[in-house]
Scaffold this motif. Sequence first.
Motif, PDB file in Angstrom:
ATOM      1  N   LYS A 113      -1.134 -11.019   2.581  1.00  0.00           N
ATOM      2  CA  LYS A 113      -2.056 -12.119   2.315  1.00  0.00           C
ATOM      3  C   LYS A 113      -3.467 -11.555   2.220  1.00  0.00           C
ATOM      4  O   LYS A 113      -3.752 -10.463   2.710  1.00  0.00           O
ATOM      5  N   TYR A 114      -4.352 -12.336   1.625  1.00  0.00           N
ATOM      6  CA  TYR A 114      -5.743 -11.898   1.472  1.00  0.00           C
ATOM      7  C   TYR A 114      -6.370 -11.565   2.822  1.00  0.00           C
ATOM      8  O   TYR A 114      -7.063 -10.558   2.962  1.00  0.00           O
ATOM      9  N   ALA A 115      -6.097 -12.375   3.824  1.00  0.00           N
ATOM     10  CA  ALA A 115      -6.666 -12.139   5.156  1.00  0.00           C
ATOM     11  C   ALA A 115      -6.185 -10.812   5.743  1.00  0.00           C
ATOM     12  O   ALA A 115      -6.892 -10.184   6.523  1.00  0.00           O
ATOM     13  N   ASP A 116      -4.977 -10.381   5.363  1.00  0.00           N
ATOM     14  CA  ASP A 116      -4.428  -9.127   5.881  1.00  0.00           C
ATOM     15  C   ASP A 116      -5.137  -7.901   5.328  1.00  0.00           C
ATOM     16  O   ASP A 116      -5.230  -6.880   6.011  1.00  0.00           O
ATOM     17  N   ILE A 117      -5.628  -7.983   4.087  1.00  0.00           N
ATOM     18  CA  ILE A 117      -6.162  -6.789   3.424  1.00  0.00           C
ATOM     19  C   ILE A 117      -7.646  -6.877   3.093  1.00  0.00           C
ATOM     20  O   ILE A 117      -8.186  -5.979   2.460  1.00  0.00           O
ATOM     21  N   SER A 118      -8.329  -7.911   3.536  1.00  0.00           N
ATOM     22  CA  SER A 118      -9.730  -8.093   3.156  1.00  0.00           C
ATOM     23  C   SER A 118     -10.686  -7.245   3.989  1.00  0.00           C
ATOM     24  O   SER A 118     -11.822  -7.036   3.582  1.00  0.00           O
ATOM     25  N   THR A 119     -10.247  -6.753   5.133  1.00  0.00           N
ATOM     26  CA  THR A 119     -11.127  -5.941   5.978  1.00  0.00           C
ATOM     27  C   THR A 119     -10.780  -4.456   5.843  1.00  0.00           C
ATOM     28  O   THR A 119      -9.729  -4.096   5.324  1.00  0.00           O
ATOM     29  N   VAL A 120     -11.662  -3.625   6.339  1.00  0.00           N
ATOM     30  CA  VAL A 120     -11.409  -2.178   6.327  1.00  0.00           C
ATOM     31  C   VAL A 120     -10.183  -1.855   7.174  1.00  0.00           C
ATOM     32  O   VAL A 120      -9.344  -1.025   6.786  1.00  0.00           O
ATOM     33  N   GLU A 121     -10.063  -2.532   8.313  1.00  0.00           N
ATOM     34  CA  GLU A 121      -8.904  -2.316   9.176  1.00  0.00           C
ATOM     35  C   GLU A 121      -7.622  -2.738   8.475  1.00  0.00           C
ATOM     36  O   GLU A 121      -6.577  -2.097   8.601  1.00  0.00           O
ATOM     37  N   GLY A 122      -7.693  -3.820   7.722  1.00  0.00           N
ATOM     38  CA  GLY A 122      -6.530  -4.297   6.980  1.00  0.00           C
ATOM     39  C   GLY A 122      -6.097  -3.316   5.899  1.00  0.00           C
ATOM     40  O   GLY A 122      -4.904  -3.083   5.691  1.00  0.00           O
ATOM     41  N   LYS A 123      -7.076  -2.725   5.219  1.00  0.00           N
ATOM     42  CA  LYS A 123      -6.749  -1.718   4.205  1.00  0.00           C
ATOM     43  C   LYS A 123      -6.146  -0.475   4.856  1.00  0.00           C
ATOM     44  O   LYS A 123      -5.214   0.128   4.325  1.00  0.00           O
ATOM     45  N   GLY A 124      -6.653  -0.095   6.019  1.00  0.00           N
ATOM     46  CA  GLY A 124      -6.079   1.042   6.747  1.00  0.00           C
ATOM     47  C   GLY A 124      -4.658   0.764   7.185  1.00  0.00           C
ATOM     48  O   GLY A 124      -3.780   1.632   7.096  1.00  0.00           O
ATOM     49  N   ALA A 125      -4.415  -0.462   7.662  1.00  0.00           N
ATOM     50  CA  ALA A 125      -3.051  -0.833   8.065  1.00  0.00           C
ATOM     51  C   ALA A 125      -2.116  -0.845   6.854  1.00  0.00           C
ATOM     52  O   ALA A 125      -0.970  -0.399   6.944  1.00  0.00           O
ATOM     53  N   LEU A 138      11.644   9.370   1.007  1.00  0.00           N
ATOM     54  CA  LEU A 138      11.359  10.745   0.612  1.00  0.00           C
ATOM     55  C   LEU A 138      11.627  11.617   1.837  1.00  0.00           C
ATOM     56  O   LEU A 138      12.073  11.129   2.866  1.00  0.00           O
ATOM     57  N   LYS A 139      11.347  12.898   1.734  1.00  0.00           N
ATOM     58  CA  LYS A 139      11.477  13.739   2.921  1.00  0.00           C
ATOM     59  C   LYS A 139      10.451  13.276   3.951  1.00  0.00           C
ATOM     60  O   LYS A 139       9.364  12.828   3.585  1.00  0.00           O
ATOM     61  N   PRO A 140      10.762  13.375   5.251  1.00  0.00           N
ATOM     62  CA  PRO A 140       9.790  12.967   6.272  1.00  0.00           C
ATOM     63  C   PRO A 140       8.466  13.711   6.104  1.00  0.00           C
ATOM     64  O   PRO A 140       8.441  14.907   5.831  1.00  0.00           O
ATOM     65  N   ASP A 141       7.395  12.986   6.221  1.00  0.00           N
ATOM     66  CA  ASP A 141       6.027  13.501   6.104  1.00  0.00           C
ATOM     67  C   ASP A 141       5.723  14.080   4.727  1.00  0.00           C
ATOM     68  O   ASP A 141       4.830  14.910   4.593  1.00  0.00           O
ATOM     69  N   SER A 142       6.443  13.662   3.699  1.00  0.00           N
ATOM     70  CA  SER A 142       6.122  14.104   2.337  1.00  0.00           C
ATOM     71  C   SER A 142       4.774  13.563   1.901  1.00  0.00           C
ATOM     72  O   SER A 142       3.973  14.261   1.305  1.00  0.00           O
ATOM     73  N   VAL A 143       4.539  12.281   2.199  1.00  0.00           N
ATOM     74  CA  VAL A 143       3.266  11.653   1.862  1.00  0.00           C
ATOM     75  C   VAL A 143       2.367  11.752   3.085  1.00  0.00           C
ATOM     76  O   VAL A 143       2.638  11.147   4.124  1.00  0.00           O
ATOM     77  N   ALA A 144       1.299  12.538   2.956  1.00  0.00           N
ATOM     78  CA  ALA A 144       0.382  12.718   4.078  1.00  0.00           C
ATOM     79  C   ALA A 144      -0.622  11.579   4.166  1.00  0.00           C
ATOM     80  O   ALA A 144      -0.997  11.158   5.258  1.00  0.00           O
ATOM     81  N   ASN A 145      -1.070  11.080   3.014  1.00  0.00           N
ATOM     82  CA  ASN A 145      -2.083  10.032   3.016  1.00  0.00           C
ATOM     83  C   ASN A 145      -2.059   9.332   1.664  1.00  0.00           C
ATOM     84  O   ASN A 145      -1.508   9.848   0.689  1.00  0.00           O
ATOM     85  N   ILE A 146      -2.676   8.177   1.620  1.00  0.00           N
ATOM     86  CA  ILE A 146      -2.856   7.447   0.365  1.00  0.00           C
ATOM     87  C   ILE A 146      -4.339   7.154   0.240  1.00  0.00           C
ATOM     88  O   ILE A 146      -4.990   6.704   1.189  1.00  0.00           O
ATOM     89  N   TYR A 147      -4.868   7.433  -0.945  1.00  0.00           N
ATOM     90  CA  TYR A 147      -6.278   7.168  -1.224  1.00  0.00           C
ATOM     91  C   TYR A 147      -6.362   6.066  -2.268  1.00  0.00           C
ATOM     92  O   TYR A 147      -5.828   6.199  -3.369  1.00  0.00           O
ATOM     93  N   PHE A 148      -7.016   4.961  -1.911  1.00  0.00           N
ATOM     94  CA  PHE A 148      -7.220   3.875  -2.852  1.00  0.00           C
ATOM     95  C   PHE A 148      -8.410   4.236  -3.739  1.00  0.00           C
ATOM     96  O   PHE A 148      -9.502   4.495  -3.251  1.00  0.00           O
ATOM     97  N   THR A 149      -8.193   4.268  -5.039  1.00  0.00           N
ATOM     98  CA  THR A 149      -9.295   4.546  -5.958  1.00  0.00           C
ATOM     99  C   THR A 149      -9.804   3.266  -6.624  1.00  0.00           C
ATOM    100  O   THR A 149     -10.879   3.255  -7.203  1.00  0.00           O
ATOM    101  N   GLU A 150      -9.017   2.213  -6.550  1.00  0.00           N
ATOM    102  CA  GLU A 150      -9.423   0.905  -7.024  1.00  0.00           C
ATOM    103  C   GLU A 150      -8.731  -0.127  -6.152  1.00  0.00           C
ATOM    104  O   GLU A 150      -7.529  -0.016  -5.879  1.00  0.00           O
ATOM    105  N   PHE A 151      -9.490  -1.108  -5.680  1.00  0.00           N
ATOM    106  CA  PHE A 151      -8.933  -2.130  -4.804  1.00  0.00           C
ATOM    107  C   PHE A 151      -9.688  -3.432  -5.068  1.00  0.00           C
ATOM    108  O   PHE A 151     -10.788  -3.624  -4.564  1.00  0.00           O
ATOM    109  N   VAL A 152      -9.112  -4.272  -5.908  1.00  0.00           N
ATOM    110  CA  VAL A 152      -9.775  -5.513  -6.306  1.00  0.00           C
ATOM    111  C   VAL A 152      -8.882  -6.685  -5.982  1.00  0.00           C
ATOM    112  O   VAL A 152      -7.713  -6.717  -6.374  1.00  0.00           O
ATOM    113  N   VAL A 153      -9.423  -7.661  -5.268  1.00  0.00           N
ATOM    114  CA  VAL A 153      -8.711  -8.902  -4.974  1.00  0.00           C
ATOM    115  C   VAL A 153      -9.471 -10.031  -5.671  1.00  0.00           C
ATOM    116  O   VAL A 153     -10.687 -10.146  -5.529  1.00  0.00           O
ATOM    117  N   GLN A 154      -8.739 -10.839  -6.419  1.00  0.00           N
ATOM    118  CA  GLN A 154      -9.400 -11.949  -7.099  1.00  0.00           C
ATOM    119  C   GLN A 154      -8.624 -13.218  -6.890  1.00  0.00           C
ATOM    120  O   GLN A 154      -7.429 -13.224  -6.763  1.00  0.00           O
TER     121      GLN A 154
END
Length: 154
Positions: A113-125, A138-154
């Motif tokens: 929901k919008y309330a879940d992802i509207s804050t910095v903490e929500g995006k981190g979660a 995938l193999k365990p720990d294959s993905v170390a991190n995810i970087y959002f390069t675009e994040f738009v909610v409308q």
Amino acid sequence: MSNKVLIIVALVFVLLLGMMGTGFFFMWNKMNAANARTADSGETGALSAEEPVKIGPIHPLDTFIVNLADEGGSRYLRVTMNLELKDEDSVALVEERLPLVRNGILMVLPAKKYADISTVEGKGALRDVLVAKLNSFLKPDSVANIYFTEFVVQ
């Protein structure tokens, strides 16, 4: 009588300016001495003393556009992200299983929901949930991190 008052006021003003100038002079010298000590000791700041952070291979993903789980379905999320992977083997694995990766992400995003992802903490979660979801097939720990390069909610 007015000449005496004028002279006294002028003397007080000159004395006040002299005291202010002296205070600024001592403060300036103290700041320059502190800067010189820092430069002599080789300290350039806390960040430069640390080793640069090494990141793994980056795999860009296409843009995702999904409806959010808010009532009425009037909000949507447009997100583009890059996956930081553990090693080159993980890059090959992600490319091989790209439909599974995209499906895993598409199963998580519309449930938010919008309330879940509207804050910095929500995006981190959200990032943490996506990393765990992708690492589950995938193999365990294959993905170390995810970087959002675009994040738009409308």
